[in-house]
Design a protein around this motif. Structure first.
Motif, short mmCIF file in Angstrom:
data_model
loop_
_atom_site.label_atom_id
_atom_site.label_comp_id
_atom_site.label_asym_id
_atom_site.label_seq_id
_atom_site.Cartn_x
_atom_site.Cartn_y
_atom_site.Cartn_z
N ALA A 252 0.85 -1.19 0.00
CA ALA A 252 0.00 0.00 0.00
C ALA A 252 0.88 1.25 0.00
CB ALA A 252 -0.93 -0.01 1.20
N ASP A 253 2.07 1.14 0.59
CA ASP A 253 2.98 2.28 0.64
C ASP A 253 3.29 2.82 -0.76
OD1 ASP A 253 3.25 2.42 3.36
OD2 ASP A 253 5.20 1.41 3.45
N PHE B 33 -1.55 7.09 10.48
CA PHE B 33 -0.38 6.46 9.85
C PHE B 33 0.54 7.56 9.31
CE2 PHE B 33 1.17 3.86 6.05
CZ PHE B 33 2.04 3.09 6.80
N TYR C 260 1.36 9.14 5.29
CA TYR C 260 0.60 10.09 4.47
C TYR C 260 1.34 11.43 4.41
CZ TYR C 260 -2.97 6.73 5.96
OH TYR C 260 -3.65 5.58 6.27
N CYS D 171 -8.11 6.95 7.13
CA CYS D 171 -7.69 5.57 7.36
C CYS D 171 -8.81 4.86 8.12
CB CYS D 171 -6.41 5.61 8.20
SG CYS D 171 -5.59 4.04 8.39
N ASN E 140 -4.99 3.60 11.92
CA ASN E 140 -3.77 3.20 12.61
C ASN E 140 -3.14 4.48 13.18
OD1 ASN E 140 -1.36 2.11 13.45
ND2 ASN E 140 -0.53 1.82 11.39
N ASP F 214 -7.66 4.60 3.42
CA ASP F 214 -6.71 3.50 3.59
C ASP F 214 -7.38 2.39 4.39
OD1 ASP F 214 -4.63 1.82 4.30
OD2 ASP F 214 -3.24 3.43 4.79
N TYR G 61 -6.44 -2.39 7.09
CA TYR G 61 -6.90 -3.33 8.14
C TYR G 61 -8.36 -3.70 7.95
CZ TYR G 61 -2.52 -1.86 10.15
OH TYR G 61 -1.18 -1.59 10.33
N THR H 174 -4.05 -3.93 1.38
CA THR H 174 -2.74 -4.59 1.38
C THR H 174 -2.87 -6.09 1.64
OG1 THR H 174 -0.58 -4.66 2.46
CG2 THR H 174 -2.42 -4.04 3.85
N LYS I 193 -1.38 -7.63 5.83
CA LYS I 193 -2.08 -7.98 7.08
C LYS I 193 -2.97 -9.20 6.87
CE LYS I 193 -0.33 -3.91 7.98
NZ LYS I 193 0.89 -3.72 8.77
N ARG J 193 5.56 -7.38 -0.10
CA ARG J 193 5.15 -6.06 -0.57
C ARG J 193 4.10 -6.15 -1.68
NH1 ARG J 193 5.05 -4.08 2.49
NH2 ARG J 193 5.37 -1.94 1.84
N ILE J 194 2.86 -6.40 -1.32
CA ILE J 194 1.75 -6.39 -2.28
C ILE J 194 0.61 -5.56 -1.71
CG2 ILE J 194 0.19 -7.80 -3.70
CD1 ILE J 194 1.89 -10.25 -2.78
C1 LIG Z 1 -2.67 2.19 7.77
C2 LIG Z 1 -1.61 1.53 6.97
N1 LIG Z 1 -1.57 1.74 5.66
C3 LIG Z 1 -0.62 1.19 4.89
C4 LIG Z 1 0.34 0.38 5.44
C5 LIG Z 1 1.41 -0.17 4.55
O1 LIG Z 1 1.05 -1.39 4.04
P1 LIG Z 1 2.02 -2.17 3.07
O2 LIG Z 1 2.74 -3.16 3.90
O3 LIG Z 1 1.09 -2.81 2.08
O4 LIG Z 1 2.92 -1.17 2.42
C6 LIG Z 1 0.34 0.13 6.79
C7 LIG Z 1 1.38 -0.73 7.39
O5 LIG Z 1 1.47 -0.96 8.55
C8 LIG Z 1 -0.66 0.72 7.59
O6 LIG Z 1 -0.68 0.56 8.91
#
Ligand SMILES: Cc1ncc(COP(=O)(O)O)c(C=O)c1O
Length: 372
Positions: free
Chosen positions: A99-100, A124, A127, A168, A172, A196, A199, A222, A225, A233-234
Motif C-alpha cells: 500500500a505504501d 499512519f 501520508y 484511514c 492506525n 486507507d 486493516y 494490502t 495484514k 510487498r503487495i
Molecule cells: C494504515 C496503513 N496503511 C498502509 C500500510 C502499509 O502497508 P504495506 O505493507 O502494504 O505497504 C500500513 C502498514 O502498517 C498501515 O498501517
C-alpha cells in the motif's frame, strides 16, 4: 582539496526538513539485540500477521521458473483475482509494491510542490511523509477526544484549497472506523479522498461499494495484514478508471515482482484459510484487550483492527516499552504529541498474549516505582 564543492548543495532544498522514517526491526535483529532465541520473542510492534502466508504461497514460490523474466507490468492475473475478491471491475484496480507504493503514487498523481494535503493525526505517518517528500504542504486536522474526525476542520481545509485528504479505516494507530456521517461530507466535496483500508478485513467494514457513487474515492488495501505477506510487498488501489489509468501511466513498469504476483494469486486461492486467521486474530485482540483492561497498566481503546492502542496508566510509556522488550515482548511507542503516553500492541497468537501478560505482571511493581 576537492574543487567540486559540496554535493549536499545539490539535494532538493525541501528534503532538508523531511524526517527519516524509522521502520521496525526484524525479529532476528530484535532477538539478537536482547539475547533471545526467535521462539522467545513476541513481535507485537508492526501489526504483522503472525500466522504468515498460506502454505500455497510457498508451493507457488518454489515452483517459479521465470525469475529471469520481467514481471507482467499491470499484474493482469493478480489484478483479475483482486477485482473478483473485491467485487469490482478490473479497470478499478492497480496493484503495487505494498500500500505504501500506492500512497506515493497517489501523491505523485495529485500533489505538486506547494500543493496541500490534509492529514488527520494521530494516524499512519506515511501520508504526511510522502506528501512532504514530494514538496507538498500538509495541513493537520487533529482528531477529537475519541479519535473521531474533525469533519468541519477537514472541510475548511478543502475550502482553502487542499487537493487530497488522507483518511484511514480502521485508523492506525487508534483502531476506530470512521462512521458514514464523517466520511460522506468529505467525499461530497469532490476532492480526492484516500481511504486507507489496510486493516479492513479485521473490521469487516469497507467503503469499496461507494466507488460508483464517489469518483474521487480511492481505497487502498494490502496483502501484508490479511495474507501475512508483509515481506513480499503487495498492495492495491481501488479507484475510478480514470485515476487507475493515471496511476498505471506513472507507476514503475515492473513494480510488483514475479514472486509477489504469484504469492498474491496463491493467497486468494486460499481465502478461507486467511479468513480463519483473521477470525483468530480478532478473537485474540479481544481476549488481550480484556486481560489488559483487567490488569490496568495498559488501558486499551476500543479497536476494529489487529492491534490495540493502550494508554499507559501510572507509568512512563517508554519505560514500559523497554521493560517489555527486555522480556522478549516488542510493542510500538510513538514520539508524537498525543501518543507519548500510549503503546500500540498488535494482536498475536495466544502464546504472545500470554507472554505479554506474564511480562506485565512482572513489571507492574517496576512501573509503580517509575510513577512515584
Ligand atoms: C494504515 C496503513 N496503511 C498502509 C500500510 C502499509 O502497508 P504495506 O505493507 O502494504 O505497504 C500500513 C502498514 O502498517 C498501515 O498501517
Amino acid at each position: 582539496m576537492s574543487t567540486k564543492g559540496d554535493v549536499r548543495s545539490y539535494l532538493r532544498p525541501h528534503l532538508a526538513d523531511v524526517e527519516p522514517y524509522k521502520g521496525v526491526d526484524t525479529p532476528e535483529a530484535l532477538a539478537a539485540r536482547y539475547g533471545f532465541s526467535l521462539e522467545e520473542v513476541s513481535k507485537l510492534d508492526a501489526n504483522e500477521n503472525p500466522y504468515g502466508p498460506s502454505p500455497r504461497v510457498y508451493e507457488a514460490l518454489g515452483g517459479l521458473r521465470n525469475l529471469h523474466r520481467y514481471p507482467d507490468p499491470p499484474a493482469r492475473e493478480l489484478r483479475r483475482r483482486i477485482a473478483r475478491y473485491v467485487g469490482v471491475g478490473e479497470d478499478r484496480v492497480v496493484v503495487g509494491a505494498g500500500a505504501d507504493e500506492l500512497l506515493e503514487l497517489v501523491v505523485r498523481l495529485f500533489l505538486g510542490p506547494g500543493d496541500t494535503a490534509v492529514d488527520c493525526p494521530p494516524t499512519f505517518s506515511m501520508y504526511s511523509a510522502f506528501a512532504r517528500q514530494n514538496g507538498a504542504r500538509v495541513v493537520e486536522v487533529e482528531r477529537g477526544p475519541s479519535w473521531e474526525l474533525d469533519v468541519e476542520g477537514v472541510l475548511g481545509a478543502v475550502r482553502s484549497g487542499a487537493r487530497v485528504v488522507f483518511l484511514c479505516s480502521p485508523n492506525n494507530p487508534t483502531g476506530n472506523v470512521p462512521p458514514d456521517g464523517e466520511l460522506r461530507p468529505i467525499l461530497e466535496t469532490g476532492v480526492p479522498v484516500v481511504l486507507d483500508e489496510a486493516y479492513y478485513e479485521f473490521s469487516g467494514v469497507t467503503r469499496a461499494g461507494w466507488l460508483d457513487a464517489y469518483p474521487n474515492l480511492i481505497v487502498l488495501r494490502t496483502f501484508s495484514k490479511l495474507a501475512g505477506l508483509a515481506g513480499l510487498r503487495i498492495g492495491y488501489m481501488l479507484a475510478h478508471p480514470d485515476v487507475v489509468a493515471g496511476a498505471l501511466k506513472i507507476k514503475q513498469p515492473y513494480n510488483v515482482t514475479v514472486a509477489s504476483q504469484a504469492a498474491g494469486i496463491a493467497s486468494l486461492e486460499d481465502l478461507p484459510r486467511l479468513q480463519e486467521n483473521v477470525r483468530r486474530l480478532v478473537a485474540e485482540r479481544d481476549r488481550m484487550a480484556g486481560l489488559l483492561a483487567e490488569h490496568g497498566l495498559l488501558v486499551p481503546y476500543p479497536s476494529s483492527a489487529n492491534f490495540v492502542l493502550c494508554e499507559v496508566r501510572g507509568a512512563d510509556a517508554r519505560e514500559v516499552q523497554c521493560e517489555l522488550a527486555s522480556r522478549g515482548v516488542f510493542v510500538r511507542h510513538f514520539s508524537k504529541p498525543r501518543l507519548e503516553g500510549c503503546l500500540r500492541v498488535s494482536a498475536g497468537r495466544p502464546e504472545d498474549t500470554d507472554r505479554l501478560m506474564r511480562a506485565l505482571h512482572e513489571i507492574s511493581p517496576v512501573a509503580s516505582e517509575v510513577a512515584r
